[in-house]
Write an enzyme that holds these catalytic residues in place. Structure first.
Site, PDB file in Angstrom:
ATOM      1  N   ARG A  32     -98.029 -11.281 -33.526  1.00 29.68           N
ATOM      2  CA  ARG A  32     -98.154 -10.302 -34.623  1.00 29.68           C
ATOM      3  C   ARG A  32     -99.618  -9.921 -34.850  1.00 29.68           C
ATOM      4  NH1 ARG A  32     -98.609 -11.619 -39.740  1.00 29.68           N
ATOM      5  NH2 ARG A  32     -97.404 -13.535 -39.623  1.00 29.68           N
TER       6      ARG A  32
ATOM      7  N   TYR B 267     -93.307  15.776 -40.584  1.00 29.87           N
ATOM      8  CA  TYR B 267     -92.077  15.040 -40.291  1.00 29.87           C
ATOM      9  C   TYR B 267     -91.477  14.558 -41.622  1.00 29.87           C
ATOM     10  CZ  TYR B 267     -88.939  11.451 -38.598  1.00 29.87           C
ATOM     11  OH  TYR B 267     -87.829  10.693 -38.375  1.00 29.87           O
TER      12      TYR B 267
ATOM     13  N   ASP C 276    -101.873  13.543 -37.667  1.00 29.41           N
ATOM     14  CA  ASP C 276    -100.714  13.136 -36.867  1.00 29.41           C
ATOM     15  C   ASP C 276    -100.727  14.008 -35.611  1.00 29.41           C
ATOM     16  OD1 ASP C 276     -98.235  12.822 -35.682  1.00 29.41           O
ATOM     17  OD2 ASP C 276     -97.152  12.666 -37.571  1.00 29.41           O
TER      18      ASP C 276
ATOM     19  N   LYS D 295     -92.557   9.544 -28.628  1.00 23.88           N
ATOM     20  CA  LYS D 295     -92.456  10.902 -28.094  1.00 23.88           C
ATOM     21  C   LYS D 295     -93.180  11.027 -26.752  1.00 23.88           C
ATOM     22  CE  LYS D 295     -90.197  11.477 -31.850  1.00 23.88           C
ATOM     23  NZ  LYS D 295     -90.778  10.755 -32.931  1.00 23.88           N
TER      24      LYS D 295
HETATM   25  N1  LCS Z   1     -94.742  12.017 -36.809  1.00 22.52           N
HETATM   26  C1  LCS Z   1     -94.101  13.035 -36.208  1.00 22.52           C
HETATM   27  C2  LCS Z   1     -94.819  14.330 -35.999  1.00 22.52           C
HETATM   28  C3  LCS Z   1     -92.790  12.872 -35.780  1.00 22.52           C
HETATM   29  O1  LCS Z   1     -92.191  13.893 -35.181  1.00 22.52           O
HETATM   30  C4  LCS Z   1     -92.134  11.629 -36.009  1.00 22.52           C
HETATM   31  C5  LCS Z   1     -90.732  11.410 -35.605  1.00 22.52           C
HETATM   32  C6  LCS Z   1     -92.841  10.600 -36.643  1.00 22.52           C
HETATM   33  C7  LCS Z   1     -94.149  10.820 -37.028  1.00 22.52           C
HETATM   34  C8  LCS Z   1     -92.213   9.244 -36.878  1.00 22.52           C
HETATM   35  O2  LCS Z   1     -92.134   8.585 -35.669  1.00 22.52           O
HETATM   36  P1  LCS Z   1     -91.049   7.439 -35.318  1.00 22.52           P
HETATM   37  O3  LCS Z   1     -91.062   6.467 -36.430  1.00 22.52           O
HETATM   38  O4  LCS Z   1     -89.726   8.115 -35.212  1.00 22.52           O
HETATM   39  O5  LCS Z   1     -91.555   6.878 -34.037  1.00 22.52           O
HETATM   40  N2  LCS Z   1     -90.063  12.604 -35.305  1.00 22.52           N
HETATM   41  C9  LCS Z   1     -88.789  12.736 -35.057  1.00 22.52           C
HETATM   42  C10 LCS Z   1     -88.184  13.976 -34.877  1.00 22.52           C
HETATM   43  O6  LCS Z   1     -88.733  15.080 -34.989  1.00 22.52           O
HETATM   44  N3  LCS Z   1     -86.943  13.801 -34.569  1.00 22.52           N
HETATM   45  O7  LCS Z   1     -86.586  12.472 -34.604  1.00 22.52           O
HETATM   46  C11 LCS Z   1     -87.752  11.701 -34.913  1.00 22.52           C
END
Ligand code: LCS
Length: 398
Positions: free
Chosen positions: A64, A117, A189, A214
């Site tokens: 951790r 998001y 972001d 992603k």
């Molecule tokens: N920031 C952006 C720009 C994102 O598109 C997402 C997730 C996150 C943060 C959060 O990331 P995660 O915890 O899912 O790794 N975006 C998503 C979307 O557009 N569709 O499903 C998840």
């Protein structure tokens, strides 16, 4: 000397860095980073254990807190984003919440892009109000609105560009100037671009973060995140918060991201080349009412996108003349594109943000942020572009 370290040379091209930067000093000279699938590490002596805990020795203690596989990924992302270091976390949302909790105190105020998001906004407005955090969500494409939103207790300017799902672009250099003038921390972001297409720290941001779920991982098989601050003080604060929140990454997860990362450049090159073709196809389609893709001249911030991004990416938003009814029909009729949330993987995905990723944002806020009922979001993959277009063409004709 470890060969990988030689390649940390700043002169190396981005794709060379993807293959050779980072790495690990292992005794068998393995070509890839091994998976150290262990929760804990033993000490040579009680004194050595005490030195590790006192921060006087670089030895590993507990996964951790740190792990060689995870650290290899953190180092590589810090190189790619030109930051001080990386703090890997269990998801993109863990990155956002670690930043909120690590940098904000009771009564602090955050100013952010309205179309971000959905859950990154939801957690701030619906849960962190309990801790006295204040927030203002605005259209940051108009930087004059940012200055108007600044209060004496403003601490963070949080930008997502291109924004999810509107594809609006915010001027990062202008944001950095405002942040500096008003002593705000600029957090970006960078998920929609990855370090291949945009480097916010080079444009003046203090912290960049990614959902590595992603593009960085790229294969739709894990969820992960990373935070990369420009300076040590910020890195120490965020690392400490990650350790105490316990939202660390797992070594196996880190291994998969390291593996996916190697092809980031070629995956994005191909996906964005296809995205431009798909965008042109949609723009000229009689049933399409509007389209926003940073690579099209019709995008309201086409020039800005060209200045701050190194490519147009593979995300497209568009609406149909028949509104939500027509959008639903398209979503139900595509065959190649998966009807699924997420993005940045090798497969083409299609989704409806108003009822899916951004469904928890209130109707009023959705309307203000431009997340309209007809908005369809396409994440272009690396299939043959003729097949992606044929799929959309057929589904639109039904
Ligand atoms: N920031 C952006 C720009 C994102 O598109 C997402 C997730 C996150 C943060 C959060 O990331 P995660 O915890 O899912 O790794 N975006 C998503 C979307 O557009 N569709 O499903 C998840």
């Amino acid at each position: 000397m470890l060969k990988h370290n030689i390649m940390k040379n700043e002169e190396s091209g981005f794709n060379t860095k993807l293959i050779h930067s980072g790495g690990i000093d292992d005794q068998f000279h393995s070509a890839t980073v091994p998976i150290y699938q262990t929760s804990t590490f033993s000490f040579d002596s009680a004194d050595e254990g005490a030195r590790c805990f006192a921060g006087e020795s670089e030895g590993y203690i507990y996964t951790r807190i740190g792990n060689p596989t995870i650290n290899a990924l953190e180092k590589q992302l810090a190189i790619l984003e030109n930051g001080y270091g990386g703090v890997a976390v269990s998801s993109g949302m863990a990155a956002a919440t670690t930043i909120y909790l690590g940098l904000m105190s009771q009564g602090d105020h955050i100013i952010s892009t309205d179309a971000i998001y959905g859950p990154a906004r939801g957690v701030m407005e619906k849960q962190f109000t309990r801790f006295g955090f204040q927030s203002t969500y605005i259209n940051t494409t108009d930087v004059t609105q940012i200055e108007k939103a600044i209060k004496p207790n403003s601490k963070i300017l949080y930008i997502e560009t291109p924004a999810n799902p509107t594809m609006d672009i915010t001027d990062l250099v202008a944001c950095a100037e405002i942040a500096k003038k008003h002593k705000l921390l600029l957090v970006v972001d960078n998920t929609f671009c990855s370090p291949y297409l945009q480097n916010p720290l080079d444009l003046g941001a203090d912290i960049v973060f990614h959902s590595m779920t992603k593009f960085i991982n790229g294969h739709a098989d894990i969820v992960a995140g990373i935070i990369i601050p420009r300076e040590k003080a910020m890195y120490d604060k965020l690392r400490n918060m990650m350790i105490n929140l316990g939202c660390n990454m797992d070594p196996h997860q880190a291994y998969l991201v390291l593996r996916g990362l190697k092809t980031l450049g070629i995956r994005i090159d191909r996906a964005q080349q296809s995205a431009l073709e798909v965008a042109k196809f949609l723009e000229s389609h009689p049933k399409v009412a509007w389209i926003k893709y940073p690579g099209l001249k019709s995008h309201p911030q086409f020039e800005l996108a060209n200045q701050q991004m190194k490519g147009s990416g593979s995300m497209i938003s568009f609406g149909l003349k028949g509104g939500y009814v027509a959008s639903k029909k398209l979503l139900d009729n595509v065959k190649l594109a998966l009807l699924a949330v997420s993005l940045g993987g090798v497969e083409t995905l299609i989704q409806h943000p108003a009822s899916m990723t951004h469904s928890k944002v209130s109707a009023e806020d959705k309307q203000k942020a431009g997340i309209t009922d007809d908005l369809i979001r396409l994440a272009i993959g690396i299939e043959d572009v003729k097949d992606i277009i044929a799929d959309l063409d057929k589904a639109l004709s039904l």
